[in-house]
Scaffold this motif. Structure first.
Motif, mmCIF file in Angstrom:
data_model
loop_
_atom_site.group_PDB
_atom_site.id
_atom_site.type_symbol
_atom_site.label_atom_id
_atom_site.label_comp_id
_atom_site.label_asym_id
_atom_site.label_seq_id
_atom_site.Cartn_x
_atom_site.Cartn_y
_atom_site.Cartn_z
ATOM 1 N N ARG A 151 0.862 -1.185 0.000
ATOM 2 C CA ARG A 151 0.000 0.000 0.000
ATOM 3 C C ARG A 151 0.893 1.229 0.000
ATOM 4 N NH1 ARG A 151 -5.576 -1.401 1.406
ATOM 5 N NH2 ARG A 151 -5.952 0.782 1.851
ATOM 6 N N TRP A 152 0.420 2.262 -0.678
ATOM 7 C CA TRP A 152 1.201 3.477 -0.842
ATOM 8 C C TRP A 152 0.270 4.663 -0.643
ATOM 9 C CZ3 TRP A 152 5.102 3.732 -5.478
ATOM 10 C CH2 TRP A 152 5.846 4.912 -5.434
ATOM 11 N N ARG A 153 0.691 5.629 0.152
ATOM 12 C CA ARG A 153 -0.085 6.862 0.344
ATOM 13 C C ARG A 153 0.806 8.036 -0.026
ATOM 14 N NH1 ARG A 153 -3.858 8.926 5.218
ATOM 15 N NH2 ARG A 153 -5.389 8.005 3.821
ATOM 16 N N THR A 154 0.264 8.913 -0.884
ATOM 17 C CA THR A 154 0.989 10.124 -1.245
ATOM 18 C C THR A 154 0.151 11.342 -0.889
ATOM 19 O OG1 THR A 154 0.124 10.167 -3.509
ATOM 20 C CG2 THR A 154 2.228 9.054 -3.178
ATOM 21 N N VAL A 169 4.415 13.458 -2.741
ATOM 22 C CA VAL A 169 5.384 12.990 -1.750
ATOM 23 C C VAL A 169 4.786 11.776 -1.050
ATOM 24 C CG1 VAL A 169 6.621 13.606 0.365
ATOM 25 C CG2 VAL A 169 6.274 15.323 -1.416
ATOM 26 N N GLN A 170 5.570 10.709 -0.960
ATOM 27 C CA GLN A 170 5.099 9.520 -0.259
ATOM 28 C C GLN A 170 5.038 9.786 1.241
ATOM 29 O OE1 GLN A 170 6.911 5.371 -0.677
ATOM 30 N NE2 GLN A 170 7.476 5.978 1.403
ATOM 31 N N LEU A 171 3.878 9.458 1.834
ATOM 32 C CA LEU A 171 3.743 9.514 3.291
ATOM 33 C C LEU A 171 3.983 8.146 3.901
ATOM 34 C CD1 LEU A 171 0.619 11.818 3.685
ATOM 35 C CD2 LEU A 171 3.045 12.445 3.736
ATOM 36 N N SER A 172 3.549 7.097 3.180
ATOM 37 C CA SER A 172 3.836 5.719 3.597
ATOM 38 C C SER A 172 3.878 4.867 2.342
ATOM 39 C CB SER A 172 2.771 5.205 4.575
ATOM 40 O OG SER A 172 1.508 5.174 3.954
ATOM 41 N N GLY A 173 4.741 3.864 2.366
ATOM 42 C CA GLY A 173 4.868 3.021 1.184
ATOM 43 C C GLY A 173 6.216 2.353 1.099
#
Length: 175
Positions: free
Chosen positions: A67-70, A84-88
């Protein structure tokens, strides 16, 4: 932390407003991401793009679901935006998209700063190559989606004339 950069450039023979509008639709990322990544936008539509917009994705990296959050950190239509990636999958992912009117079309530039988990060895063995392949696929798809003026958008993608395959990406590592 060692940081890597990747840059890519592409000329699309269409107005900047049309090109930027395409990139303003988060779901269009599914169209320009290689099938082997199994990229899927999870954020419900419509995704209203602006500074601070959060977008959730699901991808596969070498078969492993991630999973990826930007976050859209900068939104300046029709000139640029930054995600910008916040998590991933990265320690750092900072992707600047720029769009410049030039020669009757749009000059698109991508500049990515990233740092993979696993550092230099993982970057050398997997990440750099993956990033290059993903952007090569993206370049080819964008040339199909935004063909030269002498082609119809209704033409089959396989019938569209291909632009010469000139490497336009640059990669480097920095400290």
């Amino acid at each position: 932390m060692k940081e890597y950069t990747f840059s890519d450039e592409l000329f699309l023979p269409h107005p900047r407003e049309d090109v930027f509008s395409f990139f303003s639709e988060a779901r269009n990322l599914e169209l320009i991401t290689p099938p082997w990544v199994r990229f899927q936008v999870l954020t419900p539509t419509p995704v209203v793009m602006s500074k601070g917009t959060l977008i959730d994705y699901r991808i596969r990296i070498h078969g492993v679901p991630v999973r990826w959050r930007t976050e859209i950190a900068l939104w300046e239509p029709p000139c640029s935006f930054v995600d910008v990636q916040l998590s991933g999958p990265y320690r750092l992912w900072h992707h600047t998209h720029s769009f410049e009117e030039r020669d009757g079309g749009t000059f698109c530039a991508d500049h990515v700063r990233y740092h993979p988990f696993g550092g230099a060895l993982v970057n050398h063995l997997f990440v750099r190559r993956d990033v290059e392949r993903i952007f090569q696929y993206r370049r080819e798809r964008l040339l199909e989606i935004f063909p030269r003026a002498d082609c119809s958008l209704t033409d089959s993608p396989s019938a569209l004339p291909r632009e010469p395959s000139v490497p336009s990406s640059r990669y480097r590592a920095s400290e």
